[in-house]
Motif scaffolding. Structure first.
Motif, short mmCIF file in Angstrom:
data_model
loop_
_atom_site.label_atom_id
_atom_site.label_comp_id
_atom_site.label_asym_id
_atom_site.label_seq_id
_atom_site.Cartn_x
_atom_site.Cartn_y
_atom_site.Cartn_z
N CYS A 106 -5.76 9.88 4.93
CA CYS A 106 -6.83 10.12 5.45
C CYS A 106 -7.11 8.73 4.94
N GLY A 107 -8.02 8.56 3.40
CA GLY A 107 -8.47 7.37 2.64
C GLY A 107 -7.13 6.27 3.30
N THR A 108 -5.79 6.40 3.42
CA THR A 108 -5.04 5.20 2.81
C THR A 108 -4.79 4.38 4.58
N TYR A 150 4.02 -1.51 3.91
CA TYR A 150 3.39 -0.20 3.67
C TYR A 150 4.36 0.17 3.42
N GLY A 151 4.44 1.32 1.98
CA GLY A 151 5.59 1.58 1.47
C GLY A 151 6.00 3.18 1.51
N VAL A 192 0.35 -1.27 0.13
CA VAL A 192 0.10 0.14 0.29
C VAL A 192 0.96 1.31 -0.29
N PHE A 193 0.37 1.91 -0.86
CA PHE A 193 1.49 3.63 -0.59
C PHE A 193 0.13 4.67 -0.76
N ASN A 209 12.76 3.19 -3.86
CA ASN A 209 13.68 1.46 -2.95
C ASN A 209 12.78 0.87 -2.14
N SER A 210 11.17 1.57 -2.14
CA SER A 210 10.07 0.68 -1.89
C SER A 210 9.54 -0.40 -2.15
#
Length: 467
Positions: free
Chosen positions: A123-125, A141-142, A103-104, A154-155
């Motif tokens: 907020c949406g994340t 989580y990225g 997830v980014f 990198n992520s």
């Protein structure tokens, strides 16, 4: 290597700024396709598939799922380009449960006049992450990024390595040639748990069958001659009889044929003393060459050792082979330095200088020098290394992970394949190995892959023990 197919889910929610979301989507696609084109095939919904080319509701999610299924997507990137619709994102994730998911969140653009928030991605994340957590879907989580940021690059780089590990590890088929050494309980494995948790299979092959097949090969067989020529081009073969060199080539040829016909990811080999007694060589260099070519091959029928090698090789995106080692002695003068060693199985690419083919420094005592040829011996090159080991107790798998540095140090010198390795705290490493039940075998690979291997363990439900 075959390109890794990554599914990109561009999440958006009304009434936030769809123009901004579309711009960000294009930027993500451009960065990924430019920087990772050698390793990644990016799959994403276009405006022909979903509204505005963005995933905003259940209908968009179903169309995206269908697209990903058709294209054989192996890992999922969920990015909230604006606030993002968490249910649409969660729906896609539900269909790919167990596969690597990251997830980014995205950074905010400048506010428009009137103070309206155009994105509100973080907020949406939180909503999206809580939906995944509620459904018990593992994910990574990225960060909060723009696609051009070093943090994103990198992520994403780590993530594609996680996907690479996952696709090679889950469903792996490990061939075992012969039973484990009777006094080496350390290499026991749980075949049923491997099948249950990771869809893996152990393929049993008898040592007799391998030896008998090698005897059918003539000295002038094209595969045998090619292997002999290759070995002679990089190794010092002056101290090994021609007959032993031919036997090494024949063994490699037959093991490759088994690997191909049985679709093996790797092989655990019964490397002493029957192969010396009844065939007349040590198999170390044949095993080393198999590993270098992508067929991970471990000593002493160590199935979890093979799986550890697979993890490391995939983490490197198949760019460098691992070295199957023993944890051994401390350096006589230097703190935090230990000897990474094995009998003579180092892949040729890892040698510091021209290594030589010799006779096994241990087995010759039992079988005689004439039956012990086949070890590839010398010091390995310097550089950053990652060392790992997978074990299982009571159905729980755990993975030891640490980083070190292979040194130029040449003294004292040893028989076999070896290199002195410096770690940050050797006493802690040794204590952790002992107290956590890790064994004397490990896999060492050049490069720093601690992060992707640790992230893979999280996705796969393996306990990571990082020192």
């Amino acid at each position: 290597m075959e390109k890794i197919r990554i599914g990109f889910v561009p999440l958006h929610r009304y009434p936030f700024d769809e123009t901004w979301a579309q711009e960000l989507k294009k930027r993500f696609i451009n960065v990924i396709e430019q920087r990772f084109r050698d390793f990644v095939e990016l799959v994403y919904p276009t405006e022909k598939d979903v509204k505005m080319g963005l995933v905003t509701d259940d209908e968009d999610a179903e169309k995206t799922i269908k697209l990903f299924r058709e294209r054989g997507v192996e890992g999922i990137v969920l990015s909230t380009l604006t606030f993002g619709d968490e249910l649409a994102g969660a729906r896609v994730a539900e269909e790919f449960r167990g596969a690597p998911i990251i997830v980014f969140a995205t950074k905010e653009p400048e506010a428009i006049p009137g103070g309206f928030r155009r994105s509100d991605s973080f907020c949406g994340t939180l909503s999206l992450a809580s939906a995944l957590y509620r459904r018990k879907i593992p994910f990574l989580y990225g960060g909060i990024v723009f696609p051009e940021d070093k943090e994103f690059v990198n992520s994403f780089d780590n993530f594609i390595r996680v996907v690479s590990i996952y696709r090679r590890f889950v469903g792996a088929r490990v061939g075992i040639v012969g039973p484990r050494p009777e006094r080496f309980e350390t290499v026991t494995f749980n075949e049923a748990k491997m099948a249950e948790k990771f869809k893996q299979r152990v393929v049993h092959i008898t040592l007799l069958e391998v030896v008998e097949e090698t005897k059918k090969l003539s000295d002038d067989d094209p595969s045998v001659q090619r292997i002999v020529s290759e070995i002679s081009s990089y190794a010092d073969t002056s101290q090994i009889p021609r007959e032993a060199l031919l036997k090494i080539a024949k063994l490699e040829t037959i093991l490759r044929r088994f690997a191909e016909s049985k679709k093996l990811s790797g092989i655990g080999f019964r490397c002493w003393t029957e192969i010396q007694r009844y065939y007349g060589i040590s198999p170390c260099h044949a095993m080393a060459r198999l590993t270098q070519s992508g067929i991970m091959t471990a000593c002493e029928v160590d199935v979890y050792g093979v799986l550890t090698m697979i993890i490391q090789y995939a983490a490197s995106l198949e760019q460098t082979p691992p070295f199957f080692i023993d944890w051994t002695i401390k350096h006589p003068e230097k703190d935090n330095v230990f000897l990474a060693w094995h009998c003579g199985n180092a892949p040729p690419a890892l040698c510091a200088a021209k290594c030589g083919l010799l006779y096994h420094s241990i087995m010759y005592r039992d079988v005689g020098v004439e039956k012990a040829y086949g070890t590839f011996e010398g010091r390995l090159k310097p550089g950053v290394v990652t060392i790992s080991r997978l074990v299982e107790y009571d159905g729980e798998f755990k993975l030891f992970i640490t980083k070190g540095r292979a040194l130029e140090d040449e003294k004292p010198s040893f028989r076999g394949s070896w290199v002195w390795v410096e770690v940050s705290d050797l006493d802690k490493v040794y204590r952790t190995l002992i107290e956590e039940g890790f064994v004397h075998h490990a896999s060492m690979i050049y490069g720093d892959y601690v992060e992707p291997i640790t992230q893979f363990a999280k996705i796969a439900g393996i306990k990571a023990v990082v020192v």
